[in-house]
Structures are given as C-alpha cells and as structure tokens.
Design a protein around this motif. Structure first.
Motif, PDB file in Angstrom:
ATOM      1  N   TYR A  95       0.828  -1.208   0.000  1.00 29.02           N
ATOM      2  CA  TYR A  95       0.000   0.000   0.000  1.00 29.02           C
ATOM      3  C   TYR A  95       0.863   1.258   0.000  1.00 29.02           C
ATOM      4  O   TYR A  95       0.538   2.245  -0.672  1.00 29.02           O
ATOM      5  N   ALA A  96       1.959   1.212   0.720  1.00 28.01           N
ATOM      6  CA  ALA A  96       2.841   2.385   0.758  1.00 28.01           C
ATOM      7  C   ALA A  96       3.450   2.646  -0.620  1.00 28.01           C
ATOM      8  O   ALA A  96       3.623   3.797  -1.034  1.00 28.01           O
ATOM      9  N   LEU A  97       3.742   1.578  -1.354  1.00 22.65           N
ATOM     10  CA  LEU A  97       4.304   1.741  -2.701  1.00 22.65           C
ATOM     11  C   LEU A  97       3.226   2.137  -3.704  1.00 22.65           C
ATOM     12  O   LEU A  97       3.527   2.791  -4.707  1.00 22.65           O
ATOM     13  N   HIS A  98       2.006   1.742  -3.432  1.00 20.98           N
ATOM     14  CA  HIS A  98       0.915   2.178  -4.300  1.00 20.98           C
ATOM     15  C   HIS A  98       0.678   3.673  -4.139  1.00 20.98           C
ATOM     16  O   HIS A  98       0.383   4.373  -5.110  1.00 20.98           O
ATOM     17  N   ASP A  99       0.827   4.150  -2.926  1.00 16.46           N
ATOM     18  CA  ASP A  99       0.708   5.589  -2.672  1.00 16.46           C
ATOM     19  C   ASP A  99       1.731   6.348  -3.506  1.00 16.46           C
ATOM     20  O   ASP A  99       1.413   7.334  -4.156  1.00 16.46           O
ATOM     21  N   GLN A 100       2.956   5.844  -3.501  1.00 21.15           N
ATOM     22  CA  GLN A 100       4.000   6.415  -4.350  1.00 21.15           C
ATOM     23  C   GLN A 100       5.245   5.546  -4.259  1.00 21.15           C
ATOM     24  O   GLN A 100       5.450   4.874  -3.255  1.00 21.15           O
ATOM     25  N   PRO A 101       6.088   5.547  -5.291  1.00 14.85           N
ATOM     26  CA  PRO A 101       7.345   4.800  -5.206  1.00 14.85           C
ATOM     27  C   PRO A 101       8.193   5.365  -4.064  1.00 14.85           C
ATOM     28  O   PRO A 101       8.177   6.578  -3.810  1.00 14.85           O
ATOM     29  N   ARG A 102       8.897   4.486  -3.393  1.00 14.33           N
ATOM     30  CA  ARG A 102       9.716   4.917  -2.255  1.00 14.33           C
ATOM     31  C   ARG A 102      10.974   4.075  -2.209  1.00 14.33           C
ATOM     32  O   ARG A 102      10.998   2.944  -2.677  1.00 14.33           O
ATOM     33  N   HIS A 103      12.010   4.621  -1.579  1.00 14.78           N
ATOM     34  CA  HIS A 103      13.197   3.797  -1.396  1.00 14.78           C
ATOM     35  C   HIS A 103      13.151   3.121  -0.035  1.00 14.78           C
ATOM     36  O   HIS A 103      12.296   3.417   0.804  1.00 14.78           O
ATOM     37  N   VAL A 104      14.078   2.193   0.155  1.00 16.03           N
ATOM     38  CA  VAL A 104      14.007   1.270   1.277  1.00 16.03           C
ATOM     39  C   VAL A 104      13.916   1.982   2.621  1.00 16.03           C
ATOM     40  O   VAL A 104      13.018   1.700   3.425  1.00 16.03           O
ATOM     41  N   SER A 105      14.804   2.908   2.865  1.00 16.76           N
ATOM     42  CA  SER A 105      14.823   3.515   4.198  1.00 16.76           C
ATOM     43  C   SER A 105      13.635   4.451   4.391  1.00 16.76           C
ATOM     44  O   SER A 105      13.196   4.651   5.533  1.00 16.76           O
ATOM     45  N   ALA A 106      13.074   4.980   3.305  1.00 18.48           N
ATOM     46  CA  ALA A 106      11.846   5.770   3.438  1.00 18.48           C
ATOM     47  C   ALA A 106      10.698   4.876   3.902  1.00 18.48           C
ATOM     48  O   ALA A 106       9.893   5.271   4.754  1.00 18.48           O
ATOM     49  N   LEU A 107      10.646   3.669   3.342  1.00 19.70           N
ATOM     50  CA  LEU A 107       9.636   2.705   3.792  1.00 19.70           C
ATOM     51  C   LEU A 107       9.855   2.330   5.254  1.00 19.70           C
ATOM     52  O   LEU A 107       8.902   2.249   6.034  1.00 19.70           O
ATOM     53  N   ALA A 108      11.105   2.124   5.600  1.00 15.25           N
ATOM     54  CA  ALA A 108      11.423   1.732   6.973  1.00 15.25           C
ATOM     55  C   ALA A 108      10.975   2.816   7.950  1.00 15.25           C
ATOM     56  O   ALA A 108      10.397   2.528   9.001  1.00 15.25           O
ATOM     57  N   ASP A 109      11.242   4.079   7.607  1.00 11.84           N
ATOM     58  CA  ASP A 109      10.825   5.182   8.474  1.00 11.84           C
ATOM     59  C   ASP A 109       9.310   5.263   8.545  1.00 11.84           C
ATOM     60  O   ASP A 109       8.723   5.334   9.625  1.00 11.84           O
ATOM     61  N   LEU A 110       8.675   5.243   7.367  1.00 13.98           N
ATOM     62  CA  LEU A 110       7.224   5.407   7.311  1.00 13.98           C
ATOM     63  C   LEU A 110       6.494   4.325   8.084  1.00 13.98           C
ATOM     64  O   LEU A 110       5.543   4.604   8.824  1.00 13.98           O
ATOM     65  N   LEU A 111       6.945   3.096   7.915  1.00 16.49           N
ATOM     66  CA  LEU A 111       6.206   1.954   8.472  1.00 16.49           C
ATOM     67  C   LEU A 111       6.791   1.469   9.792  1.00 16.49           C
ATOM     68  O   LEU A 111       6.309   0.492  10.361  1.00 16.49           O
TER      69      LEU A 111
END
Lengths: 107, 107
Positions: A30-46
């Motif tokens: 779902y986070a990638l569907h919202d927008q493309p992200r890099h690994v550490s951005a995902l780690a921070d967000l989630l």
DNA sequence: TAGATGTATACAGATATGCGAATAGGTGGA
DNA sequence: TCCACCTATTCGCATATCTGTATACATCTA
C-alpha cells in the motif's frame, strides 16, 4: 465451473498468496501504491527495521510484484501492477461484509 | 490515496490472506465453489486425509468464509460468499500477466 | 582511495503452521 | 442400546517463516 489444476493453484499460492501472507508486506504494498519509495523511506514510514523492509522487498521482487530501480546509493521500489491493490481492496470489501454478516449471526 | 490503517490490514491478514495462504485451502474453496460438498467427499476429490480436510475447513469456518450445515451424519460445507473466488480469479489473472512480463524480461 | 550513506544478506533463535496417527464426539439405523 | 459411519480434535513432530544483530556489498563524494 471446473476446478483449476493443482499446478496452477500451487503457482498461485507461491507467487501471489504467499506474498500477501504477511501484514508487513501488505503495508509495504500500500505504501508503494501511494508512491514509489526507497528502502529507508519505507522503513521510516512503516516503523520497521531496514533489514526487515529489505527482506520483504526481496520476497516481492522475486515474484516480480514490485520493481526496483537504483537511484544513486538508494534503491527506489514501485508496484509492478496496481491490480495487486485491486485484489487487496476487494479482500477488504469482502472482509467488511463478512464481519458484518458474522456480527448479525451473533445477535 | 491514503494507506489503510494498521489495524485494518492486520484484520485483513488474519481473516482473509491467511485463509488463502495454503494451497489445500485454495483447492477446497474452488471445490466448494463448484458445488457444496461434505467433508469426506472433499477428502476423496482432493486426495487429502479426512482430518486434514476437517482442519482446513475449521480455519475457513472460523473466519466465516464457508458455512457448515449438518445433513444427517455428514456435514455439508458451502462458500459463504462467492466473491472470495472472484478474488482468487483476479489473482490468477494477475499471476498470468506477471509470469508473462517476467518471461519477456528474460528474453 | 577513504569514508559516509544506503541496501542486501547470513546466522541463530523464536514462533507459527501443517501433517499423520490416534482418538473423541455426533448421528442414524438395527 | 449397540454399532457403523462421518466429522472434529488432540498430540507430537517436522518444516517454514520472521526477526534482530552483525556484516557484506554498492554507490557517491571529497
């Protein structure tokens, strides 16, 4: 209607069902569907550790459900096919109705 | 588009994703979509032991994805909501396209 | 090339899941 | 009630999956 063959269902399980078989991977999708992200951005967000995110992304990448693109030192991931989100959303609708039906049976 | 909340995704995982997270349960769901069947009929059709079928049906029943109805000594199961098959069929279509896309990347 | 940053992987331990075998529980007929 | 049949559950074991820690690998900059 005929029942699909064992081999196809085995593939379905390995390639798709297993991939969405973890809450954190669903969050990532779902986070990638919202927008493309890099690994550490995902780690921070989630709020997951970097290795955890990376391993889950590897699972999705091996199944070609996400696509990785290097951008300098970072690696940006995006969904390969947004219909995977359609599948998840259909499941959410089914979940809502199922919970409601179950609640009605209790009362 | 906003990312669904953690609690909802947790529920989605526990109630739906986990239920389709096993090949044999997927086979059972398709067999029940074909027509309602009792436990030992499923066991014969799918070549699984009776306890195995019964345990998988319990998993689906607890999540209200199948409905059990006693018929004499037998218990007949049926799908609670055929949209679960829609979900699986959508996944199959996604799988076909994903495999094709992956094959094209190799060549 | 050294250092900083970002990502992937290896390892070990914990947890979860599935299965066969055995058995308990429920139902209907003799 | 006894028995045969069908279904559900328990137990022990094997396997799979996930995670944190540590570390290897990749990229950029100075």
């Amino acid at each position: 209607m005929a029942i699909p063959g064992t081999d196809e269902l085995q593939l379905l399980h390995e390639q798709i069902c297993q991939a969405v078989g973890d809450v954190k991977r669903i969050q990532i999708l779902y986070a990638l569907h919202d927008q493309p992200r890099h690994v550490s951005a995902l780690a921070d967000l989630l709020e997951m550790s970097q290795p955890t995110v990376s391993r889950h992304l590897a699972v999705l990448r091996e199944r070609a459900l996400v696509v990785a693109e290097r951008n300098g030192a970072a690696v940006v991931y995006r969904l390969a096919d947004s219909r995977l989100i359609d599948v998840l959303n259909l499941m959410r609708q089914l979940l809502r109705d199922t919970l409601e039906r179950r609640a009605n049976m209790m009362s």
